[in-house]
Design an enzyme around this catalytic site. Structure first.
Site, PDB file in Angstrom:
ATOM      1  N   ALA A  71       0.730  -1.339  -0.066  1.00 49.40           N
ATOM      2  CA  ALA A  71      -0.095   0.020   0.024  1.00 49.40           C
ATOM      3  C   ALA A  71       0.985   1.190  -0.032  1.00 49.40           C
ATOM      4  CB  ALA A  71      -1.048  -0.101   1.360  1.00 49.40           C
ATOM      5  N   CYS A  72       0.492   2.313  -0.841  1.00 46.66           N
ATOM      6  CA  CYS A  72       1.257   3.318  -0.995  1.00 46.66           C
ATOM      7  C   CYS A  72       0.714   4.519  -0.295  1.00 46.66           C
ATOM      8  CB  CYS A  72       1.324   3.678  -2.398  1.00 46.66           C
ATOM      9  SG  CYS A  72       0.211   4.337  -3.345  1.00 46.66           S
ATOM     10  N   GLN A  73      -0.686   4.394   0.133  1.00 46.67           N
ATOM     11  CA  GLN A  73      -1.375   5.702   0.681  1.00 46.67           C
ATOM     12  C   GLN A  73      -0.751   6.353   2.015  1.00 46.67           C
ATOM     13  OE1 GLN A  73      -2.567   2.811  -0.103  1.00 46.67           O
ATOM     14  NE2 GLN A  73      -4.640   2.814  -1.212  1.00 46.67           N
TER      15      GLN A  73
END
Length: 305
Positions: A71-73
């Protein structure tokens, strides 16, 4: 080469791997809708819908290449104010360590936003990977340099079980303009001047007309990180995100970018199946890896091996 895809999403990493000559034997993701899309496009791959931080890696097939897009968020500057769930999102990167510890594949590639390397625990994550015998070669790649009609800079970390990090010579392809993917004869157009149109949007359109001197262009539909004016269709589009970001202007009418146009902007094949719901399709595309980037990177790896 046999590959697995962690946090596979809609399947951009897998698609690029197949284009480079790999067989994707397993793909995992926590979102059933994304798993369904991946399975529809990669029917011969074994799929798992689960929290990969809780995965039993003994059940995952042996492989030569581990692909992962944690996940990059929690790392992206577009995330807005810090929120508690970002801690959980950042921790997904440890699933890569867990999978690599069990399987020890010869090569792995991790994709994320460039800010991933600014994570407070990145040095610890890097040390963990190195303790498993991986030499890491991080590189920031703009998808536009690989024939994708979109400027999209992402960090790719190539890990090899070698004494020194691998050195790759990636091809530099000609830029493809947004005009190649925008269909001005399709879509649901509406008048620019309506009672619901925000003053900020009208200002961007006015500024775009003045700066570009034409009646057909793109505008960022929200301001954060997107600029305050129009964007020429004769250059690659800006980054496709998980929500509707780009408006298309044609004279006195406009519409938002369609999902099929966003698919083309990401470099997916034209027949790649997406969810019927626009919102879900855009969310998956905005989170995806551009297949041509994955293809070029993996092909360069195979050539260097």
């Amino acid at each position: 080469m046999r590959a697995i895809d962690l946090f596979a999403g809609a399947g951009g990493f897998s698609t690029g791997a197949v284009q480079a000559g790999c067989t994707v034997v397993w793909a995992g993701n926590h979102w059933q809708a994304a798993v369904d899309v991946h399975a529809a496009n990669h029917p011969h791959t074994e799929h798992a819908c689960q929290d990969l931080q809780q995965a039993d890696w003994r059940a995952v097939p042996a492989h030569d290449l581990l692909l992962a897009s944690p996940a990059c968020q929690g790392h992206s500057p577009a995330r807005g104010k810090e929120k508690p769930h970002h801690d959980a999102l950042r921790s997904t990167a440890w699933a890569v360590v867990s999978a690599a510890e069990y399987h020890r594949p010869p090569v792995l590639i991790v994709e994320n936003v460039p800010e991933f390397s600014d994570w407070a625990l990145y040095p610890a994550w890097q040390l963990a990977m190195e303790a498993l015998g991986y030499a890491l070669a991080p590189m920031v790649i703009d998808a536009a340099n690989h024939g994708v009609p979109q400027h999209r800079s992402r960090l790719f970390i190539v890990g090899t079980r070698s004494k020194h990090p691998i050195s790759l010579k990636l091809p530099q392809r000609e830029h493809v303009p947004a005009s190649a993917i925008v269909n001005f004869d399709a879509g649901a157009w509406s008048p620019i001047r309506t009672a619901k149109r925000s003053p900020a949007t009208l200002r961007r359109i006015h500024q775009g007309r003045r700066d570009l001197g034409c009646g057909r262009f793109l505008i960022p539909y929200y301001g954060s990180g997107s600029g305050l004016t129009g964007r020429s269709i004769h250059r690659p589009i800006g980054t496709i995100t998980t929500v509707d970001r780009w408006g298309v202007v044609r004279g006195n009418r406009m519409r938002m970018l369609r999902a099929d146009e966003a698919r083309a902007a990401m470099g997916f094949p034209g027949d790649y199946q997406l969810p019927a719901q626009h919102k879900a399709a855009m969310h998956m595309l905005g989170n995806a890896v551009c297949p041509p980037v994955a293809r070029d990177l993996i092909a360069s790896l195979l050539e260097a091996a």
